[in-house]
Write a protein that holds these residues in place. Structure first.
Motif, mmCIF file in Angstrom:
data_model
loop_
_atom_site.group_PDB
_atom_site.id
_atom_site.type_symbol
_atom_site.label_atom_id
_atom_site.label_comp_id
_atom_site.label_asym_id
_atom_site.label_seq_id
_atom_site.Cartn_x
_atom_site.Cartn_y
_atom_site.Cartn_z
ATOM 1 N N ILE A 1 0.846 -1.162 -0.097
ATOM 2 C CA ILE A 1 0.137 -0.174 0.066
ATOM 3 C C ILE A 1 0.840 1.229 0.175
ATOM 4 N N GLY A 2 0.272 2.163 -0.510
ATOM 5 C CA GLY A 2 0.764 3.529 -0.209
ATOM 6 C C GLY A 2 1.620 4.254 -1.459
ATOM 7 N N ARG A 3 1.684 3.621 -2.436
ATOM 8 C CA ARG A 3 2.477 4.126 -3.533
ATOM 9 C C ARG A 3 1.619 5.380 -4.381
ATOM 10 N N ARG B 1 -9.000 6.885 -2.348
ATOM 11 C CA ARG B 1 -8.694 7.958 -1.348
ATOM 12 C C ARG B 1 -9.126 7.679 0.028
ATOM 13 N N GLY B 2 -8.439 7.860 1.149
ATOM 14 C CA GLY B 2 -8.613 7.212 2.466
ATOM 15 C C GLY B 2 -7.981 6.134 2.910
ATOM 16 N N GLY B 3 -7.283 5.463 1.685
ATOM 17 C CA GLY B 3 -6.481 4.194 1.871
ATOM 18 C C GLY B 3 -7.134 3.075 2.475
ATOM 19 N N LEU B 4 -6.533 2.093 2.865
ATOM 20 C CA LEU B 4 -6.862 0.822 3.684
ATOM 21 C C LEU B 4 -7.606 1.154 4.761
ATOM 22 N N ALA B 5 -7.136 2.069 5.637
ATOM 23 C CA ALA B 5 -7.895 2.116 6.845
ATOM 24 C C ALA B 5 -9.437 2.618 6.431
ATOM 25 N N TYR C 1 -3.586 5.193 5.485
ATOM 26 C CA TYR C 1 -4.566 6.178 5.155
ATOM 27 C C TYR C 1 -4.222 6.787 3.642
ATOM 28 N N VAL C 2 -3.037 6.067 3.146
ATOM 29 C CA VAL C 2 -2.588 7.022 2.037
ATOM 30 C C VAL C 2 -3.367 6.430 0.711
ATOM 31 N N ALA C 3 -3.661 7.196 -0.324
ATOM 32 C CA ALA C 3 -4.513 6.558 -1.427
ATOM 33 C C ALA C 3 -3.518 5.391 -2.289
ATOM 34 N N ASN C 4 -4.213 4.615 -2.858
ATOM 35 C CA ASN C 4 -3.934 3.370 -3.703
ATOM 36 C C ASN C 4 -4.717 3.783 -5.143
ATOM 37 N N GLU C 5 -4.268 3.216 -6.203
ATOM 38 C CA GLU C 5 -4.904 3.142 -7.386
ATOM 39 C C GLU C 5 -5.049 1.935 -7.987
ATOM 40 N N GLY C 6 -4.432 0.942 -7.476
ATOM 41 C CA GLY C 6 -4.302 -0.537 -8.097
ATOM 42 C C GLY C 6 -4.368 -1.476 -7.244
ATOM 43 N N ARG C 7 -4.656 -1.225 -5.951
ATOM 44 C CA ARG C 7 -4.930 -2.180 -4.807
ATOM 45 C C ARG C 7 -6.325 -2.123 -4.511
ATOM 46 N N MET C 8 -6.576 -3.513 -3.942
ATOM 47 C CA MET C 8 -7.727 -3.868 -3.509
ATOM 48 C C MET C 8 -7.811 -4.961 -2.279
ATOM 49 N N LEU D 1 -10.076 9.551 9.326
ATOM 50 C CA LEU D 1 -9.487 10.855 9.740
ATOM 51 C C LEU D 1 -10.558 11.981 9.572
ATOM 52 N N THR D 2 -10.256 12.989 10.454
ATOM 53 C CA THR D 2 -11.084 14.150 10.321
ATOM 54 C C THR D 2 -10.591 15.225 9.312
ATOM 55 N N GLY D 3 -9.204 15.364 9.387
ATOM 56 C CA GLY D 3 -8.523 16.281 8.242
ATOM 57 C C GLY D 3 -8.343 15.751 7.108
ATOM 58 N N GLU D 4 -7.842 16.411 6.168
ATOM 59 C CA GLU D 4 -7.189 15.978 4.887
ATOM 60 C C GLU D 4 -5.867 15.851 5.089
ATOM 61 N N GLN D 5 -5.541 14.558 4.823
ATOM 62 C CA GLN D 5 -3.834 14.054 4.778
ATOM 63 C C GLN D 5 -3.411 14.404 3.481
ATOM 64 N N LEU D 6 -3.960 14.370 2.348
ATOM 65 C CA LEU D 6 -3.673 14.365 1.076
ATOM 66 C C LEU D 6 -4.713 14.922 0.167
ATOM 67 N N PRO D 7 -4.692 16.346 -0.128
ATOM 68 C CA PRO D 7 -5.817 16.947 -0.746
ATOM 69 C C PRO D 7 -5.376 16.768 -2.507
ATOM 70 N N ARG D 8 -6.421 16.559 -3.232
ATOM 71 C CA ARG D 8 -6.258 16.462 -4.821
ATOM 72 C C ARG D 8 -5.392 15.286 -5.013
ATOM 73 N N ILE D 9 -5.749 14.264 -4.577
ATOM 74 C CA ILE D 9 -4.781 12.938 -4.863
ATOM 75 C C ILE D 9 -5.267 12.105 -5.854
#
Ligand code: MG
Length: 360
Positions: free
Chosen positions: A197-199, A246-250, A290-297, A351-359
């Motif tokens: 995750i996380g790439r 967006r929002g990642g695994l968690a 919490y980091v976005a992935n685009e090829g992970r499930m 998460l309440t805030g925005e870790q990574l906007p416009r991801i």
């Protein structure tokens, strides 16, 4: 009003009775965090969109709506792409706009067929840049086996966009009898992930920040419909699938746990994260969960189908490092626990805030 302020000041000095004068979750205007996919996005859906649009087909808990037409089940989804920068290691906004929507159809167990493409272009965007993005969409759509059958173009004044935003909607067909939905998750299931995750999020953040790292981290942006097709056709019983965008695994796990009203326990040591991503996360102050992935499930399957699911993922080109990361139990309270290698657990929260906007 004044009285309430006085009371709040008094409370600040009483640590056993402390209260924050302004609720961090009660905004009167939209913030970037409302687009994070976390707690505030969830609130928008629960409080504004859901109640306004309520109807039998609206499904705010799944990646696609499931519709029945003449006894044929279809999946329908939409997504907008605002990623900045437009080009990043491992992809671009065009590839992302096709991949994201195809993957959302695949997560509903559908075979993607048709897509729409809507472009909001900022005045001044070089035609060469648009051409490159459209070529990338064409190539990715061909790979996915989908056609872009309708579209729209709008241009906004210079300074009122950011190059280009793209919206894609998609329709897919469901050709099996499995019911794949977060509500199907139950005690005794296992959670399987198809890779590390996380790439994606880290690739974007590094490009955006201008950091020079020894090794280039590429986005994992990839089509998942081929892998899903193999899992379903091999007879793997799947209760739920979710791409970890967006929002990642968690965030994905928390949403599924709430919908299925189950307890999920995730073994931290089993969640694959490559060293480069770990180091970059430490440097940028990010949590890879919490980091976005685009090829992970993740696929959530009954325990008896675990090894078959893993084997198929291992043989597939996108199952680079599949792993069983957790299990599902009954609980009086829906929650996700993360257990570390010492055996201690903590509750994962949205998460309440925005870790990574416009991801994406
Ligand atoms: Mg999704």
């Amino acid at each position: 009003m004044e009285k309430s302020n006085i009371n709040n000041h008094q409370n600040i000095n009483q640590t056993d009775n402390f209260c924050c004068p302004v609720s961090l979750q009660n905004y009167s205007v939209i913030t970037l965090a409302h687009g994070s996919g976390g707690r505030l996005t969830y609130q928008l859906i629960q409080k504004i969109f859901g109640p306004a649009f309520i109807n039998p087909e609206l499904d705010t808990n799944h990646d696609s709506a499931i519709l029945t037409l003449n006894n044929q089940k279809l999946a329908f989804t939409t997504d907008s792409y605002t990623v900045s920068p437009l080009f990043f290691p491992g992809g671009d906004i065009g590839k992302l706009a096709i991949t994201g929507t195809v993957n959302d159809l695949a997560m509903a167990g559908a075979r993607p067929l048709w897509l729409s493409a809507g472009f909001i272009i900022e005045e001044g965007l070089p035609v060469d840049v648009l051409t490159q993005i459209v070529e990338s969409m064409k190539h990715t759509a061909k790979q996915a086996g989908v056609n872009i059958v309708t579209g729209d173009t709008k241009v906004v004044d210079k300074g009122k966009g950011d190059g280009v935003f793209i919206n894609t909607s998609g329709i897919g067909i469901i050709e099996h009898n499995q019911k794949i939905h977060p509500s199907q998750v139950k005690a005794g299931d296992v959670v399987i992930i198809n890779g590390d995750i996380g790439r994606h999020g880290i690739a974007i953040m590094i490009k955006r920040s201008g950091l020079q790292l020894e090794s280039a981290i590429q986005s994992d942006c990839a089509l998942l419909n081929g892998l899903v097709f193999e899992l379903i056709n091999s007879g793997v019983e799947i209760h739920c699938m979710r791409d970890l965008t967006r929002g990642g695994l968690a965030t994905a796990l928390i949403e599924i746990s709430r919908t299925s009203n189950t307890l999920m326990t995730i073994e931290e040591a089993n969640v694959p994260v490559i060293e480069d991503v770990k180091s970059a996360c430490e440097l940028l102050g990010l949590d890879p969960l919490y980091v976005a992935n685009e090829g992970r499930m993740i696929a959530i399957v009954p325990e008896k189908h675990c090894s078959k699911c893993l084997d198929i993922m291992k043989k597939h080109k996108l199952g680079l490092d599949p792993a069983v990361i957790g299990s599902v139990d009954n609980s009086s309270e829906a929650r996700v626990l993360l257990r570390n290698s010492l055996g201690t657990t903590r509750i994962l929260e949205m998460l309440t805030g925005e870790q990574l906007p416009r991801i994406c």
